[in-house]
Design a protein around this motif. Structure first.
Motif, PDB file in Angstrom:
ATOM      1  N   MET A  87       1.431  13.030  -2.567  1.00  0.00           N
ATOM      2  CA  MET A  87       0.931  12.741  -1.210  1.00  0.00           C
ATOM      3  C   MET A  87      -0.271  11.851  -1.371  1.00  0.00           C
ATOM      4  SD  MET A  87       1.439  13.355   1.937  1.00  0.00           S
ATOM      5  CE  MET A  87       2.699  14.528   2.271  1.00  0.00           C
ATOM      6  N   PRO A  88      -0.365  10.825  -0.249  1.00  0.00           N
ATOM      7  CA  PRO A  88      -1.301   9.949  -0.607  1.00  0.00           C
ATOM      8  C   PRO A  88      -2.674  10.451  -0.451  1.00  0.00           C
ATOM      9  CG  PRO A  88       0.390   9.143   0.863  1.00  0.00           C
ATOM     10  CD  PRO A  88       0.686  10.500   0.470  1.00  0.00           C
ATOM     11  N   ASN A  89      -3.687  10.004  -0.977  1.00  0.00           N
ATOM     12  CA  ASN A  89      -5.154  10.415  -0.992  1.00  0.00           C
ATOM     13  C   ASN A  89      -5.987   9.271   0.075  1.00  0.00           C
ATOM     14  OD1 ASN A  89      -7.655  10.980  -1.450  1.00  0.00           O
ATOM     15  ND2 ASN A  89      -7.962   9.930  -3.200  1.00  0.00           N
ATOM     16  N   LEU A 123      -4.421  15.422   9.522  1.00  0.00           N
ATOM     17  CA  LEU A 123      -4.059  14.723   8.036  1.00  0.00           C
ATOM     18  C   LEU A 123      -3.872  15.887   7.322  1.00  0.00           C
ATOM     19  CD1 LEU A 123      -6.375  11.643   7.795  1.00  0.00           C
ATOM     20  CD2 LEU A 123      -3.905  11.654   8.460  1.00  0.00           C
ATOM     21  N   GLN A 132      -0.798  17.874   7.632  1.00  0.00           N
ATOM     22  CA  GLN A 132       0.379  17.155   7.324  1.00  0.00           C
ATOM     23  C   GLN A 132       0.573  16.833   5.648  1.00  0.00           C
ATOM     24  OE1 GLN A 132       1.433  13.652   9.582  1.00  0.00           O
ATOM     25  NE2 GLN A 132      -0.498  14.211  10.822  1.00  0.00           N
ATOM     26  N   GLY A 133      -0.402  17.826   4.863  1.00  0.00           N
ATOM     27  CA  GLY A 133      -0.539  17.678   3.327  1.00  0.00           C
ATOM     28  C   GLY A 133      -1.518  16.558   2.770  1.00  0.00           C
ATOM     29  N   PHE A 134      -2.119  15.647   3.471  1.00  0.00           N
ATOM     30  CA  PHE A 134      -2.913  14.738   2.825  1.00  0.00           C
ATOM     31  C   PHE A 134      -4.121  15.276   2.254  1.00  0.00           C
ATOM     32  CE2 PHE A 134      -0.192  12.345   6.038  1.00  0.00           C
ATOM     33  CZ  PHE A 134       0.134  11.255   5.092  1.00  0.00           C
ATOM     34  N   GLU A 135      -4.424  14.696   1.078  1.00  0.00           N
ATOM     35  CA  GLU A 135      -5.539  14.943   0.264  1.00  0.00           C
ATOM     36  C   GLU A 135      -6.694  14.122   0.817  1.00  0.00           C
ATOM     37  OE1 GLU A 135      -7.374  14.207  -4.037  1.00  0.00           O
ATOM     38  OE2 GLU A 135      -5.420  14.719  -3.994  1.00  0.00           O
ATOM     39  N   ASP A 189      -5.628   5.701  -1.433  1.00  0.00           N
ATOM     40  CA  ASP A 189      -4.427   4.973  -0.794  1.00  0.00           C
ATOM     41  C   ASP A 189      -4.902   4.429   0.577  1.00  0.00           C
ATOM     42  OD1 ASP A 189      -2.257   5.464  -2.853  1.00  0.00           O
ATOM     43  OD2 ASP A 189      -2.902   7.663  -2.301  1.00  0.00           O
ATOM     44  N   VAL A 228      -0.521   7.493   9.742  1.00  0.00           N
ATOM     45  CA  VAL A 228       0.231   7.998   8.882  1.00  0.00           C
ATOM     46  C   VAL A 228       1.505   7.420   8.623  1.00  0.00           C
ATOM     47  CG1 VAL A 228       1.730  10.136   8.465  1.00  0.00           C
ATOM     48  CG2 VAL A 228      -0.686  10.536   9.190  1.00  0.00           C
ATOM     49  N   ASN A 284       2.355   5.870   4.796  1.00  0.00           N
ATOM     50  CA  ASN A 284       3.509   6.291   4.143  1.00  0.00           C
ATOM     51  C   ASN A 284       4.481   5.085   3.830  1.00  0.00           C
ATOM     52  OD1 ASN A 284       3.037   9.206   3.940  1.00  0.00           O
ATOM     53  ND2 ASN A 284       4.081   9.446   5.927  1.00  0.00           N
ATOM     54  N   ALA A 317       2.724   3.250   0.973  1.00  0.00           N
ATOM     55  CA  ALA A 317       3.063   4.185  -0.438  1.00  0.00           C
ATOM     56  C   ALA A 317       4.297   4.126  -0.988  1.00  0.00           C
ATOM     57  CB  ALA A 317       2.731   5.704  -0.014  1.00  0.00           C
TER      58      ALA A 317
END
Length: 180
Positions: A1-3, A28, A31-34, A69, A171, A175, A178
């Motif tokens: 997952m993008p940072n 965010l 949705q699993g983003f770091e 990212d 997002v 994506n 990425a």
């Protein structure tokens, strides 16, 4: 997952800007983003003002941006521009410090008169840092973010809807970039 890095230019630790960034961060994270936070005001003032490129704190802050990212740049608006502490940090990024990154500006000000601050104050600097994908961003007015007694913030429904739309577009762009 993008940072994603949230770069805050607020000199005030209890700014209403935190209500905006918290809303975006929550979306965010769901949705699993770091997410990594970088507060320009927490960097040593002397390093910023004297442009100490070789300062360990500045080197570390630049590394955080380089490894991201995407970057969310959040700032209150003072005197028709983003904060000086944010500008001094942006001045210390390498010339191509935002190359290949998606950037989402989030600004807050006391009046709608500062609505174009993102376009006329921030975007030229971002372009100079080789940012090629700048999302439209969101400008909020102070009255759209209420401070609650427990120290948290409540974002007005209309602002929340605009933030949610901006996050969805952000997002999608993150994506897309990425995947390349």
């Amino acid at each position: 997952m993008p940072n994603i890095v949230i770069l805050s230019g607020s000199p005030n630790a209890v700014s209403r800007l935190n209500g905006i960034t918290a809303h975006v961060e929550q979306s965010l994270a769901a949705q699993g983003f770091e997410i990594t936070h970088l507060h320009a005001a927490s960097l040593p003032a002397e390093d910023l003002v004297l442009a100490r490129w070789d300062s360990p704190a500045i080197i570390e802050a630049n590394r955080i941006i380089a490894e991201a990212d995407a970057v969310i740049i959040a700032s209150p608006v003072y005197k028709a521009a983003y904060t000086g502490v944010l500008k001094t940090f942006l001045d210390l990024l390498p010339q191509k410090g935002l190359e290949g990154k998606v950037v989402l500006p989030l600004f807050i000000g006391g009046t709608i008169a500062h609505l174009l601050t993102i376009d006329y104050a921030l975007k030229p600097v971002l372009s100079a840092l080789y940012t090629r994908h700048i999302e439209s961003g969101v400008f909020a007015v102070d009255t759209q973010v209420a401070k609650k007694e427990d120290g948290s913030f409540e974002v007005a429904e209309e602002l929340a809807a605009r933030l949610d739309a901006a996050v969805a577009s952000f997002v999608q762009a993150v994506n897309l970039f990425a995947a390349k």
